[in-house]
Design an enzyme around this catalytic site. Sequence first.
Site, PDB file in Angstrom:
ATOM      1  N   LYS A  85       0.808  -1.229   0.000  1.00 44.01           N
ATOM      2  CA  LYS A  85       0.000   0.000   0.000  1.00 44.01           C
ATOM      3  C   LYS A  85       0.835   1.271   0.000  1.00 44.01           C
ATOM      4  CE  LYS A  85      -3.728  -2.480   0.181  1.00 44.01           C
ATOM      5  NZ  LYS A  85      -4.565  -2.643  -1.022  1.00 44.01           N
ATOM      6  N   GLU A 132      -6.662  -2.393 -10.277  1.00 45.97           N
ATOM      7  CA  GLU A 132      -7.726  -2.252 -11.265  1.00 45.97           C
ATOM      8  C   GLU A 132      -8.439  -0.911 -11.099  1.00 45.97           C
ATOM      9  OE1 GLU A 132      -9.361  -6.599 -12.330  1.00 45.97           O
ATOM     10  OE2 GLU A 132      -9.695  -6.027 -10.238  1.00 45.97           O
ATOM     11  N   LYS A 143       1.114   5.022  -5.064  1.00 36.89           N
ATOM     12  CA  LYS A 143       1.704   3.697  -5.287  1.00 36.89           C
ATOM     13  C   LYS A 143       2.501   3.680  -6.588  1.00 36.89           C
ATOM     14  CE  LYS A 143      -2.183   1.326  -2.980  1.00 36.89           C
ATOM     15  NZ  LYS A 143      -3.257   2.307  -3.056  1.00 36.89           N
TER      16      LYS A 143
END
Length: 217
Positions: A14, A165, A74
């Site tokens: 994360k 996604e 990220k």
Amino acid sequence: MDTLVTAKTRYATKAYDADKKIPQAQFEKLLEILRFSPSSVNIQPWHFLIAETDEAKQRVATGLTGTYIYNAAKVLHSSHTLIFCTRTDISPEYLEQLLQQDELSGRFKDEAAKQGQRNTREGYVEFYRNELKNLSAWMENQTYLALGQLLFAAGLEGIDATPMEGFDRETINKEFGLAEKGLKASVIVSLGYRSEDDFNARLPKSRLPDQAIFTRL
């Protein structure tokens, strides 16, 4: 690293340490592992965009705004980020390209074997295109096989990874001109090394028990 240990300890990272970079030789090894991913009838309906410079990662981050802003860091703090793309169609020319590569790789003992491979591959494509009418989904399924291979390989190599996604597909497709190349973005994967601030690193894994997912016949 042991395969079972890898399966039990790898996780979706994360937060990344932006100062830590994957050694180039190790990253190239991951790309080669990715290139050798399995796919149905070896259709290989994928293409991978590689972002390793800050400028390239900023371009990827254009698709991580608004609803998807939580994923931007990220990408921006990763060592490398890949966009997994899937073909939007399978053309006769692409099928011929695959067949010629098979031949160069020495997979045919004679012309009959070559014709057999041609017939099999064309048959699968036409089956999914005309009978099941989900050729696009079938191709994207193959791209996700490649995703699984990369995630596990990264874990074995001690590299953290995050499949995403959650991104604006239309923005990414436009930013990289994917439609014009007969491609579409399927999933984004960031790679690198976790930050000390990564809360997910401290959480236990959670999976359904074996009796809930296995039926021994």
